[in-house]
Write a protein that holds these residues in place. Structure first.
Motif, short mmCIF file in Angstrom:
data_model
loop_
_atom_site.label_atom_id
_atom_site.label_comp_id
_atom_site.label_asym_id
_atom_site.label_seq_id
_atom_site.Cartn_x
_atom_site.Cartn_y
_atom_site.Cartn_z
N GLY A 21 -37.45 7.18 27.64
CA GLY A 21 -36.25 6.33 27.73
C GLY A 21 -36.35 5.23 26.68
N ARG A 22 -35.24 4.61 26.39
CA ARG A 22 -35.19 3.45 25.48
C ARG A 22 -35.91 3.72 24.17
NH1 ARG A 22 -36.63 -1.26 29.97
NH2 ARG A 22 -35.40 -0.33 31.65
N ASN A 23 -35.52 4.81 23.49
CA ASN A 23 -36.19 5.16 22.24
C ASN A 23 -35.33 4.95 21.01
OD1 ASN A 23 -38.54 5.91 20.89
ND2 ASN A 23 -37.87 8.04 20.70
N LYS A 139 -37.06 18.75 8.71
CA LYS A 139 -37.17 17.29 8.85
C LYS A 139 -36.69 16.84 10.23
CE LYS A 139 -36.59 16.19 3.93
NZ LYS A 139 -35.69 15.60 2.93
N PRO A 140 -37.53 16.97 11.26
CA PRO A 140 -37.09 16.60 12.61
C PRO A 140 -36.74 15.12 12.75
CG PRO A 140 -39.45 17.11 12.57
CD PRO A 140 -38.90 17.50 11.24
N GLN A 141 -37.18 14.29 11.82
CA GLN A 141 -36.87 12.86 11.89
C GLN A 141 -35.66 12.51 11.04
OE1 GLN A 141 -39.76 12.10 14.46
NE2 GLN A 141 -37.83 10.99 14.45
N PRO A 153 -15.07 11.70 19.96
CA PRO A 153 -16.47 11.39 19.62
C PRO A 153 -17.00 10.22 20.44
CG PRO A 153 -15.08 11.48 17.65
CD PRO A 153 -14.16 11.49 18.84
N ARG A 154 -18.20 10.40 21.00
CA ARG A 154 -18.82 9.32 21.80
C ARG A 154 -20.15 8.86 21.21
NH1 ARG A 154 -17.74 9.51 27.54
NH2 ARG A 154 -15.50 9.69 27.87
N GLN A 155 -20.98 9.84 20.82
CA GLN A 155 -22.28 9.49 20.24
C GLN A 155 -22.39 10.10 18.85
OE1 GLN A 155 -24.66 10.76 24.07
NE2 GLN A 155 -25.83 9.08 23.12
N ASP A 156 -22.93 9.34 17.92
CA ASP A 156 -23.14 9.84 16.56
C ASP A 156 -24.31 9.05 15.97
OD1 ASP A 156 -23.08 10.84 14.02
OD2 ASP A 156 -20.99 10.27 13.60
N GLY A 157 -25.49 9.62 16.04
CA GLY A 157 -26.68 8.92 15.58
C GLY A 157 -27.55 9.85 14.77
N SER A 158 -28.74 9.37 14.47
CA SER A 158 -29.70 10.17 13.70
C SER A 158 -31.07 9.99 14.32
CB SER A 158 -29.74 9.70 12.25
OG SER A 158 -30.88 10.25 11.60
N THR A 159 -31.85 11.09 14.30
CA THR A 159 -33.22 11.00 14.82
C THR A 159 -34.07 10.08 13.93
OG1 THR A 159 -33.87 12.99 13.62
CG2 THR A 159 -33.13 13.28 15.89
N ALA A 160 -33.53 9.69 12.77
CA ALA A 160 -34.23 8.71 11.93
C ALA A 160 -34.29 7.36 12.62
CB ALA A 160 -33.51 8.57 10.59
N MET A 161 -33.42 7.15 13.63
CA MET A 161 -33.36 5.86 14.31
C MET A 161 -34.28 5.74 15.53
SD MET A 161 -29.25 5.80 14.00
CE MET A 161 -28.90 4.36 15.01
N MET A 162 -35.10 6.77 15.76
CA MET A 162 -36.03 6.69 16.90
C MET A 162 -37.04 5.57 16.69
SD MET A 162 -37.18 10.59 17.76
CE MET A 162 -35.98 11.85 18.24
N ILE A 163 -37.38 4.88 17.77
CA ILE A 163 -38.44 3.85 17.71
C ILE A 163 -39.80 4.56 17.66
CG2 ILE A 163 -39.55 1.98 18.99
CD1 ILE A 163 -36.70 1.36 20.14
N HIS A 164 -40.02 5.48 18.60
CA HIS A 164 -41.25 6.30 18.61
C HIS A 164 -40.88 7.67 18.06
CE1 HIS A 164 -43.16 3.23 21.07
NE2 HIS A 164 -42.08 3.23 21.82
N SER A 165 -41.54 8.10 16.99
CA SER A 165 -41.23 9.37 16.34
C SER A 165 -41.61 10.54 17.25
CB SER A 165 -42.01 9.50 15.03
OG SER A 165 -43.40 9.61 15.31
#
Ligand code: MG
Length: 217
Positions: A21-23, A139-141, A153-165
């Motif tokens: 959670g909270r990542n 490139k999973p990140q 559209p509700r969510q639009d993000g990138s896995t580049a924005m994860m706090i913990h990879s």
């Protein structure tokens, strides 16, 4: 028995579903949560999984079920205390999941200092797509992750924005739980979470990984 399906046709009986959670910082802000010192980990039971095209059933004890689109990892090789630099070797596939959350129930449990399972682990709480082989995701990140409800559209993000990879999550979790083939890891959700209600059609997609369409009964 619930199974995780690779797009190659291979199937794995699902073990545990470990979630962080909270990542994503933008999602922490939208819920007004504090930035956690250590990763926030919880589990969903395998019985909560539904496949692409199936129906979500919101339990009668909630009136605020939220969608959380997340990158899912399928573990293919057992490991304990996995160093981050070896972590990606344990992933056999990548998929799309929705971590359905009964926000009103979760808030009540948090207030009372009680566990979240009834808010996170109910039947149908984990829509899950087939998994693409890990070798197809270079490139999973750096993956775009989106979710829409009834075309909006509700969510639009990138896995580049994860706090913990992805690698850091696997390393951390494997220090607590032995990771086994068939285990699934949900890696957190970007901002834009919101409610779903009866009749809604939800599409979650991750570029290069796949998509998932579910409806609410
Ligand atoms: Mg989540």
């Amino acid at each position: 028995m619930k199974t995780a399906r690779l797009t190659t046709g291979h199937e794995y009986p699902i073990g545990k579903i470990l979630c962080i959670g909270r990542n994503y910082a933008d999602h922490i802000c939208e819920l007004g949560n504090a930035l956690p010192d250590a990763p926030v980990i919880f589990m969903k039971p395998a019985s909560s999984i539904i496949d692409d095209g199936e129906e979500i059933v919101i339990p009668p004890y909630s009136s605020d079920c939220h969608h959380e689109a997340e990158l899912a990892l399928l573990i293919g090789i057992e490991g304990k205390n996995i160093p981050p630099e070896k972590a990606l070797d344990h992933i056999i596939g990548y998929g799309v999941a929705i971590d359905l959350t009964l926000r009103d129930v979760q808030a009540g449990q948090k207030k009372k200092g009680l566990p979240w399972e009834i808010a996170k682990g109910f039947d149908t709480a984990c829509p899950l797509s087939p998994f693409v082989p890990a070798g197809q995701v270079a490139k999973p990140q750096d993956l775009r992750i989106r979710l829409s409800v009834n075309g909006e559209p509700r969510q639009d993000g990138s896995t580049a924005m994860m706090i913990h990879s992805v690698a850091a999550i696997i390393s951390y979790m494997s220090g607590i739980f032995t990771l086994e083939p068939g285990d699934v890891i949900l890696t957190g959700t970007p901002a834009g979470v919101g409610p779903i209600t009866s009749g809604d059609r939800i599409i979650a997609e991750i570029t290069g990984v796949g998509s998932l369409t579910v409806t609410v009964r």
